[in-house]
Design a protein around this motif. Structure first.
Motif, PDB file in Angstrom:
ATOM      1  N   ARG A 273       5.664  -0.164   3.344  1.00 17.85           N
ATOM      2  CA  ARG A 273       4.839  -0.261   2.155  1.00 17.85           C
ATOM      3  C   ARG A 273       4.979  -1.644   1.522  1.00 17.85           C
ATOM      4  N   ALA A 274       6.151  -2.156   1.431  1.00 20.61           N
ATOM      5  CA  ALA A 274       6.390  -3.485   0.861  1.00 20.61           C
ATOM      6  C   ALA A 274       5.722  -4.529   1.733  1.00 20.61           C
ATOM      7  N   ALA A 275       5.765  -4.329   3.056  1.00 21.23           N
ATOM      8  CA  ALA A 275       5.116  -5.275   3.979  1.00 21.23           C
ATOM      9  C   ALA A 275       3.612  -5.246   3.781  1.00 21.23           C
ATOM     10  N   ARG A 276       3.075  -4.024   3.601  1.00 17.26           N
ATOM     11  CA  ARG A 276       1.633  -3.908   3.374  1.00 17.26           C
ATOM     12  C   ARG A 276       1.245  -4.591   2.055  1.00 17.26           C
ATOM     13  N   GLU A 277       2.041  -4.342   1.037  1.00 13.13           N
ATOM     14  CA  GLU A 277       1.754  -4.978  -0.251  1.00 13.13           C
ATOM     15  C   GLU A 277       1.832  -6.490  -0.137  1.00 13.13           C
ATOM     16  N   ALA A 278       2.836  -6.975   0.617  1.00 16.04           N
ATOM     17  CA  ALA A 278       2.984  -8.420   0.822  1.00 16.04           C
ATOM     18  C   ALA A 278       1.788  -8.947   1.599  1.00 16.04           C
ATOM     19  N   LEU A 279       1.371  -8.201   2.612  1.00 19.63           N
ATOM     20  CA  LEU A 279       0.208  -8.605   3.409  1.00 19.63           C
ATOM     21  C   LEU A 279      -1.048  -8.586   2.546  1.00 19.63           C
ATOM     22  N   THR A 280      -1.192  -7.575   1.733  1.00 22.58           N
ATOM     23  CA  THR A 280      -2.348  -7.492   0.845  1.00 22.58           C
ATOM     24  C   THR A 280      -2.311  -8.638  -0.155  1.00 22.58           C
ATOM     25  N   ALA A 281      -1.145  -8.921  -0.708  1.00 19.47           N
ATOM     26  CA  ALA A 281      -1.023 -10.041  -1.645  1.00 19.47           C
ATOM     27  C   ALA A 281      -1.320 -11.352  -0.928  1.00 19.47           C
TER      28      ALA A 281
END
Length: 121
Positions: A3-11
């Motif tokens: 989830r943190a990776a996805r958020e980082a990718l989205t950011a």
């Protein structure tokens, strides 16, 4: 973590999209500024051409004014010469009239003298 990776990718994706958008706006702004600069250069060139045209017209008007002034001076000189000729002609006419008057007086005296002479003889 995912989830943190996805958020980082989205950011990261959002940051990339913002950067692309900023780059596009900068390019559009640059193109717009170039178009405005081209329009300003065109306007300046048109203004310079109009100024040159007006300057040429002013030079032509000055030339015409100088010609008119020279013609006016020439006309004034010719008019003065005519006036002088007329004055001289008037003087001659007055002299002729005076001589005519004198001749008439002499003719009258002659006629009177002839009458007296004829009366005596």
């Amino acid at each position: 973590e995912v989830r943190a990776a996805r958020e980082a990718l989205t950011a990261s994706e959002l940051a990339r999209l913002h950067a692309e958008d900023a780059r596009d706006r900068t390019e559009e702004g640059t193109e717009e500024a170039q178009a405005e600069l081209a329009a300003a250069v065109f306007d300046r060139d048109a203004a310079l051409a109009a100024t040159r045209e007006v300057e040429n017209e002013v030079v032509e008007l000055q030339r015409k004014c100088e010609e008119a002034l020279a013609l006016q001076e020439q006309t004034a000189a010719e008019l003065q010469a005519i006036r002088e000729e007329e004055a001289a002609g008037l003087s001659l006419r007055l002299d002729a009239q005076e001589m005519g008057t004198k001749l008439e007086a002499l003719a009258a005296e002659k006629a009177e003298a002839e009458e007296e002479w004829a009366a005596e003889f």
